[in-house]
Enzyme design. Structure first.
Site, PDB file in Angstrom:
ATOM      1  N   SER A  76      -1.227  -4.055   5.248  1.00 46.87           N
ATOM      2  CA  SER A  76      -2.038  -3.157   4.768  1.00 46.87           C
ATOM      3  C   SER A  76      -1.080  -2.267   3.128  1.00 46.87           C
ATOM      4  CB  SER A  76      -2.317  -1.958   5.889  1.00 46.87           C
ATOM      5  OG  SER A  76      -1.238  -1.724   6.438  1.00 46.87           O
ATOM      6  N   LYS A  77      -1.641  -2.467   2.726  1.00 49.22           N
ATOM      7  CA  LYS A  77      -1.764  -0.965   1.113  1.00 49.22           C
ATOM      8  C   LYS A  77      -0.166  -0.626   1.686  1.00 49.22           C
ATOM      9  CE  LYS A  77      -4.177   1.425  -2.047  1.00 49.22           C
ATOM     10  NZ  LYS A  77      -5.180   1.948  -2.695  1.00 49.22           N
ATOM     11  N   ARG A  78      -0.664   0.175   2.980  1.00 47.45           N
ATOM     12  CA  ARG A  78       0.610   1.512   3.583  1.00 47.45           C
ATOM     13  C   ARG A  78       1.749   0.559   3.337  1.00 47.45           C
ATOM     14  NH1 ARG A  78       1.170   4.932   1.099  1.00 47.45           N
ATOM     15  NH2 ARG A  78       1.483   6.750   1.335  1.00 47.45           N
ATOM     16  N   LYS A  79       1.970  -0.777   4.450  1.00 51.92           N
ATOM     17  CA  LYS A  79       3.155  -0.720   5.058  1.00 51.92           C
ATOM     18  C   LYS A  79       4.033  -2.273   4.167  1.00 51.92           C
ATOM     19  CE  LYS A  79       1.861   0.301   9.129  1.00 51.92           C
ATOM     20  NZ  LYS A  79       1.788  -0.291  10.579  1.00 51.92           N
ATOM     21  N   SER A  80       2.532  -2.669   2.735  1.00 49.67           N
ATOM     22  CA  SER A  80       3.599  -3.288   1.905  1.00 49.67           C
ATOM     23  C   SER A  80       2.312  -3.766   1.053  1.00 49.67           C
ATOM     24  CB  SER A  80       2.892  -4.805   3.195  1.00 49.67           C
ATOM     25  OG  SER A  80       3.097  -5.457   4.130  1.00 49.67           O
TER      26      SER A  80
END
EC number: 6.1.1.17
Length: 468
Positions: A245-249
RNA sequence: GGCCCCAUCGACUAGCGGUUAGGUCACCGCCCUUUCAAGGCGGCGGCGGGGGUUCGAAUCCCCCUGGGGUCACCA
């Protein structure tokens, strides 16, 4: 004939997961001499992002994943944008209505929310509306959706080519919406209709679709069509193993490009996610990947996307796969981006040659070799200290360098080594301060090479500057 | 939580009944060396647990555990 497709949704940045799945679709089609299609799934008007489609297509091309049919290249089964195929979906939804495989439902979103809260999901209550009444209400323009009428009781068999057959109790399959009240189809309807109409034989998609496959199988059955083969690839993961995901990667392909990752390296790395070469080789071309590809070598555990390994691989491509000329060429946009220019092609090529083992992404080149392109470069704390310590030596060295006529690496090395010996110090005691004086850094290519590349004039002026 | 999928070093993976469980990244050490890298060499580190099947299980079966996905008028 094998026909595969990638069906991205233009709802944001080009996603690394899209590239990942596209890679396998591309390889499988090529491997079988088939066709690879790109179809834009823009059926959600609320999530549509202008420009996203163009960026996704550009990203696929950047990675070398060219397609045979698509929105911008056309093809015999167009249009390839679902928003331009609306009548098709409406017609097919109505066909399902006629066949008794679907029904109209008139609940409002608020009502559905309520039903969900009470029953845990839609309970199929609109199935009870007499067809004549439903048609009449539809004719009067009452907003409604068309839902799939899942046959119950019953079971549905789904075959995933990588996992085998799973039998679903139809009780578990919801009466999903096929046609939304705004006249747009949902993914389920559109993907089945289009895959069939476009002749898709092999559906290769992410594992997140696995549990909705029975819906699709039911739809093929409802239409009386032959279902394609399904292959669900494992999901790319964040370091914590959740779906990437955008948030973590970093999920945007544009980010990778901007960071200076090579399309070849990213594509190669993605090919290592869930797949391995028979001989264990990790660096391979797209052609070699296609050549060696087989589903038996695909593993199903969700691979964690490791940026560190990608960086290593990118560096590997920079120093061992691409030619020096190629790297010099690719570094140019990043030099310009950093506001730097180069005096000649030969100079740039030599600079890249010296720096090659020292940068892993294109973006790092101007960052780490800034002093080779401008007089405006930073001086590290360590360099300042080395400089201070070596100031006396440098003062003595200056006239020697000034008097040096042959400015070659070999001659300069002889001079420096001779000077150090004469002073009774190790070469490093002279080299480090001089390195600091010339580059502002203690981490650079070989000193003699730097000296020669900078040229006598620039070298002396930089030295003079720190001595004053 | 229901349903579904998955399970070898920290990460990516090889293995498809008999291997000292191999490779790559990362990490550590040594070598090379004017610095930093790159490179070479070496090291650390793994079959989640329990039952079976078998002469023999990382490999086959079952259970447990763990992880993930999915349960929208999003894809």
């Amino acid at each position: 004939m094998v026909v595969t497709r990638i069906a991205p949704s233009p709802t944001g940045d080009p996603h690394v997961g899209t590239a990942y799945i596209a890679l396998f679709n591309y390889a499988w089609a090529r491997k079988n001499g088939g066709r690879f299609i790109v179809r834009i799934e823009d059926t959600d008007r609320t999530r549509y992002v202008p420009g996203a489609e163009e960026r996704i297509l550009a990203a696929l091309r950047w990675l070398g994943l060219t397609y045979d049919e698509g929105p911008d290249v056309g093809g015999p089964h167009g249009p390839y944008r679902q928003s331009e195929r609306l009548p098709l979906y409406k017609g097919h939804a109505e066909e399902l209505l006629k066949r008794g495989w679907a029904y109209r439902a008139f609940e409002t979103p608020e009502e559905l929310e309520q039903i969900r809260k009470e029953k845990g999901g839609y309970d199929g209550r609109a199935r009870n509306i007499p067809p004549e009444e439903a048609e009449e209400r539809a004719r009067r323009g009452e907003p409604h959706v068309i839902r799939l009428k899942v046959p119950r009781p019953g079971t549905t068999e789904v075959k995933d080519e990588l996992r085998g057959v799973v039998v679903y109790d139809n009780q578990e399959i919801p009466d999903v919406v096929l046609l939304k009240s705004d006249g747009y189809p949902t993914y389920h309807l559109a993907n089945v209709v289009d895959d069939h109409l476009m002749g898709v034989t092999d559906v290769i998609r992410a594992e997140e679709w696995l549990v909705s496959t029975p819906i699709h199988v039911l739809l093929y059955r409802a239409f009386g069509w032959e279902a394609p083969r399904f292959y669900h690839m494992p999901l790319l993961r964040n370091p914590d193993k959740t779906k990437i995901s955008k948030r973590k990667s970093h999920t945007s392909l544009d980010w990778y490009k901007a960071e200076g990752f090579l399309p070849e390296a990213l594509r190669n790395y993605l090919g290592l996610m869930g797949f391995s070469m028979p001989d264990g080789r990790e660096i391979f071309t797209l052609e070699e990947f296609i050549q060696a590809f087989t589903w038996e070598r695909v593993s199903l555990g969700g691979p964690v996307f490791d940026l560190e390994k990608l960086r290593w691989m990118n560096g590997k491509y920079l120093r061992e796969v691409l030619s020096l000329e190629e790297v010099a060429e690719r570094v140019k946009p990043f030099l310009r981006e950093a506001g730097l220019s180069w005096e000649s092609e030969a100079y740039l090529r030599r600079a890249v040659e010296l720096m090659r083992p020292r940068f892993d992404t294109l973006k790092e080149f101007p960052e780490k070799a800034r002093y080779l392109f401008t007089e405006d470069y930073p001086v590290s704390e360590k360099a300042k200290r080395a400089l201070e310590e070596g100031l006396p030596l440098l003062r003595e060295l200056y006239p020697r360098l000034e008097a040096q006529e042959e400015w070659s690496e070999a001659a300069l090395e002889a001079l420096l080594r001779g000077f150090a010996a004469e002073k009774g110090v190790k070469l490093g005691q002279v080299a480090q301060p001089l390195r600091a004086a010339l580059t502002g850094s203690l981490e650079t290519p070989g000193l003699f090479e730097i000296l020669a590349l900078l040229g006598k004039g620039r070298a002396l002026s930089r030295l003079a500057r720190v001595l004053s």
